[in-house]
Design a protein around this motif. Structure first.
Motif, short mmCIF file in Angstrom:
data_model
loop_
_atom_site.label_atom_id
_atom_site.label_comp_id
_atom_site.label_asym_id
_atom_site.label_seq_id
_atom_site.Cartn_x
_atom_site.Cartn_y
_atom_site.Cartn_z
N GLY A 187 42.14 57.80 58.45
CA GLY A 187 41.08 56.95 57.92
C GLY A 187 40.47 56.06 58.98
O GLY A 187 41.06 55.79 60.03
N THR A 234 49.28 55.68 47.73
CA THR A 234 49.26 54.36 48.35
C THR A 234 47.83 53.88 48.55
O THR A 234 47.50 52.72 48.27
CB THR A 234 50.00 54.40 49.69
OG1 THR A 234 51.34 54.87 49.48
CG2 THR A 234 50.06 53.03 50.32
N ALA A 235 46.97 54.76 49.03
CA ALA A 235 45.58 54.38 49.23
C ALA A 235 44.87 54.10 47.90
O ALA A 235 44.07 53.16 47.80
CB ALA A 235 44.85 55.49 50.00
N SER A 238 45.84 50.73 46.49
CA SER A 238 45.22 49.64 47.25
C SER A 238 43.77 49.40 46.84
O SER A 238 43.24 48.32 47.07
CB SER A 238 45.29 49.95 48.74
OG SER A 238 46.63 50.10 49.17
N SER A 260 39.97 46.77 54.45
CA SER A 260 40.99 47.55 53.74
C SER A 260 40.37 48.48 52.70
O SER A 260 40.82 49.62 52.53
CB SER A 260 42.00 46.62 53.07
OG SER A 260 41.37 45.82 52.08
N ASN A 264 40.96 52.45 52.83
CA ASN A 264 41.71 53.16 51.79
C ASN A 264 40.84 54.17 51.05
O ASN A 264 41.34 55.21 50.61
CB ASN A 264 42.31 52.15 50.81
CG ASN A 264 43.45 51.37 51.41
OD1 ASN A 264 44.54 51.89 51.64
ND2 ASN A 264 43.23 50.08 51.68
N ARG A 267 40.88 57.11 53.18
CA ARG A 267 42.17 57.77 53.08
C ARG A 267 42.30 58.59 51.80
O ARG A 267 42.92 59.66 51.80
CB ARG A 267 43.29 56.72 53.15
CG ARG A 267 43.49 56.13 54.55
CD ARG A 267 44.56 55.06 54.57
NE ARG A 267 44.83 54.59 55.92
CZ ARG A 267 45.69 53.60 56.22
NH1 ARG A 267 46.35 52.98 55.24
NH2 ARG A 267 45.87 53.26 57.48
#
Length: 697
Positions: A187, A234-235, A238, A260, A264, A267
């Motif tokens: 990413g 996880t991405a 977030s 962020s 994300n 990602r």
């Protein structure tokens, strides 16, 4: 010119000197054919000239020699096998040179040499095997350090081709290759990762499991899928810190939202890209696809909305940014679901109802054309690759969500003449009728272009494709099936009266849409041989000018299948009249906005109140403005026989009261009744003489 003479001419003229070889290289490469490199008296001179260019001190001459060696290897396998050893000895050391054109030419030459003779064991043992490891070891640091993106893509695509051919030789380089691929799949917080670069890295990562051999490749593939899923989860969490996420508590990120959230989101896209490539790759042995975790992740991406919010205090700016990226999460979900459906096919049928319900929910909302196009594309893949929908509720809901996307071709109620509003302010005793001149709607500029952008046109075509698949579903409710058929038939009648420019600025959309609508109407009229014979005119109009016209006419004239034992419903069974329309169908049609406004004739005489109820009029469907009057669905197509007299429908329950005004009809004076003189009724019956006998005479 013969092949040998052509090669001789190239050697004498275009390759007479190094500078001429560089200048005329495009012409030489375009002139070479496999026949030119057939073994002849000039073949040895040709290879000697290439070797001379490869060992030249001038960089441009070496580049020309590498290009000629690559072209010769592609066109002539025997020449490549004979000269491969010497060409490899020149091309491998060049990989340390920092000149991008020479590096690209050397990599292409070595790739052809190592992959072009895998069926020659002796060549593999003596030439390829000792040099492949050196080639890979030189490419990895070059891809990490070089700044040119095109060279990196070339290196990773070359490794993607070479690794499955020599998996054992790359076993020791698995960690370095994995780190190289993941470097471009982590990413970017500043801007999205280059699509071509990310695609090359994803394809490289999807073939690394070959390094495990025939036994360990399945385990490495499953491990790659699980790690990619964990990375994607996880991405995703977030990006949903201000929303309720089912199954797991959202992560409270302490990073800066401005960096962020884009990171994300990138990602999530990259994880979907890697999962799709892992599903498309091949393995030496069958593997078990983790369909449950994949569907769970896809549904989580697809079912996220912008409405729900956690009970805690949230930063409004963070929430606004997370709401803004939600459509991009939907696009990633559609891409993943389409890939899963293409790879596993009918194995996805157990989750089909849930996926279709989520997509139908989004189509019911007000979303952009790009998101709507992604959802329709996903529906088309799901309905094609999986088993038919077994739920009547889901199929009907999906039809209700897709049908309004196709009915935009018809005129809206705002574009139709609204006589009711004009006459509402007048007195009921007024006998003047509100009239409009024929053709007035041509001068009205209120209606815009139906599909102003290219995406809108693609959405319209995709909606008809999905509607066709829905109508093939046997579990679709009769009410929705009838309304859909009526709308499609209305569009078929309205399109010829519409100017192509009023449909879309793209002139290609109109013929594509007309052909699709004609084919769909032809399919609806092709239920059986007897039904097709009644729809002959519709079928011919739908296939005229199409390559399938001969097949359709042949089926009509010479059916090759026996007739069905059970009789299918006739066209008269379709609810084309208001009297035949049930309350459920009427409510559904009005909820979809498919009914035209109804007006009352203010000049109707008072005697009309005493007349018996007239025959119901045809249920209208709005039509385009170029027509002199709104296009209404005809009672029966022109190629079908007229319907029988309409009788009052028999229902099993009391008919609900319809609140809408009665349709506009014209009454005629009742026929004059023949009066009988009452005087004849009061006259006495003459007596009969029973004694008289007429036969006595």
């Amino acid at each position: 010119m013969e092949a040998g003479h052509q090669l001789k001419a190239l050697l004498q003229l275009q390759l007479g000197s190094d500078s001429y070889a560089v200048l005329h290289l495009p012409y030489i490469l375009a002139s070479l054919t496999p026949e030119c490199l057939v073994p002849s008296a000039h073949s040895s001179k040709w290879t000697a000239r290439i070797n001379s260019l490869l060992h030249s001190k001038a960089a441009d001459a070496r580049w020309a020699g590498l290009c000629l060696a690559h072209k010769s290897s592609v066109l002539s396998k025997p020449m490549m096998i004979d000269c491969a050893q010497s060409w490899i000895g020149v091309a491998l050391p060049i990989l340390s040179v920092q000149s991008t054109p020479i590096l690209s030419a050397a990599i292409r030459l070595l790739r052809v040499i190592f992959s072009g003779a895998t069926d020659v064991p002796e060549f593999q043992r003596q030439v390829a095997t000792p040099n492949v490891s050196k080639f890979t070891a030189a490419l990895i640091p070059l891809a990490e350090q070089h700044l040119d993106a095109e060279l990196k893509i070339l290196i990773m695509s070359t490794l993607t081709l070479i690794i499955p051919l020599y998996p054992t030789l790359h076993k020791t380089s698995h960690s370095a290759l994995s780190a190289l691929a993941l470097k471009f799949l982590n990413g970017n917080p500043v801007k999205p990762t280059n699509k071509a670069l990310a695609g090359a890295a994803s394809r490289l990562y999807s073939v690394l499991h070959f390094t495990g051999g025939k036994v360990g490749a399945a385990n490495l593939w499953r491990k790659s899928v699980e790690e990619t899923l964990a990375f994607g989860w996880t991405a995703f969490f977030s990006l949903r810190t201000t929303f309720h996420v089912e199954g797991q508590r959202p992560l409270m990120s302490m990073e800066e939202p401005l960096s962020s959230i884009p990171l994300n989101l990138d990602r999530v896209r990259l994880s979907v890209l890697v999962l799709c490539d892992l599903l498309k790759t091949t393995t030496h042995r069958p593997v078990q696809v983790p369909l449950g975790p994949l569907i769970k992740f896809a549904v989580a991406l697809l079912s996220c909305t912008t409405d729900d919010q956690i009970d805690q205090h949230v930063d409004t700016s963070v929430r606004a940014m997370q709401i803004a990226v939600t459509p991009q999460i939907w696009n990633a979900a559609c891409e993943l679901i389409s890939c899963i459906a293409n790879c596993v096919g009918h194995h996805l049928s157990s989750s089909l109802n849930r996926l279709v319900t989520c997509v139908a929910f989004h189509l019911e909302q007000r979303i952009g054309s790009s998101e709507r196009l992604a959802f329709l594309g996903t529906l088309q893949v799901l309905l094609t690759k999986c088993q038919p929908l077994h739920s009547t509720i889901t199929a009907t809901r999906l039809a209700k969500a897709v049908l309004p996307l196709t009915s935009i071709v018809l005129a809206k109620q705002a574009d139709l003449p609204d006589t009711e509003n004009e006459t509402s302010g007048r007195s009921k005793k007024s006998k003047k009728r509100a009239r409009e001149f024929e053709g007035d709607e041509i001068f009205k500029l209120s209606r815009d272009i139906v599909c102003p952008t290219a995406e809108d046109g693609e959405v319209l075509l995709a909606a008809f494709s999905v509607l066709r698949l829905i109508l093939l579903n046997p579990n679709l409710s009769p009410t929705m099936h009838s309304i859909s058929c009526r709308v499609v038939l209305s569009i078929l009648l309205a399109l010829p009266q519409m100017a192509p420019a009023s449909l879309s600025p793209d002139s290609k959309l109109y013929p594509l849409l007309l052909e699709q609508v004609q084919e769909l109407n032809a399919e609806m009229g092709a239920g059986s041989t007897s039904r097709m014979s009644k729809s002959l005119g519709l079928v011919l109009s739908g296939t005229l000018g199409n390559s399938q016209i001969q097949r359709d006419v042949e089926v009509l004239l010479h059916p090759r299948l026996p007739p069905l034992v059970r009789s299918l419903p006739f066209v008269e069974s379709l609810a084309l009249f208001r009297a035949e329309e049930s309350q459920e169908e009427m409510d559904t049609r009005q909820s979809l906005g498919l009914g035209a406004p109804e007006t009352e004739d203010s000049a109707m005489p008072d005697v009309a109140d005493t007349l018996p109820p007239p025959k119901p009029d045809v249920a209208p469907i709005p039509a385009p403005t170029p027509a002199p009057a709104p296009i209404a669905v005809p009672a029966i197509p022109s190629s079908l026989p007229p319907p029988p007299p309409i009788a009052k429908p028999v229902v099993s329950q009391p008919t609900p009261v319809v609140t809408e005004p009665p349709p506009k009809v014209s009454y005629e004076a009742p026929p004059a009744r023949i009066e009988v003189d009452d005087g004849d009724k009061n006259e006495e019956m003459p007596s009969i003489d029973m004694d008289s006998d007429s036969d006595s005479e």
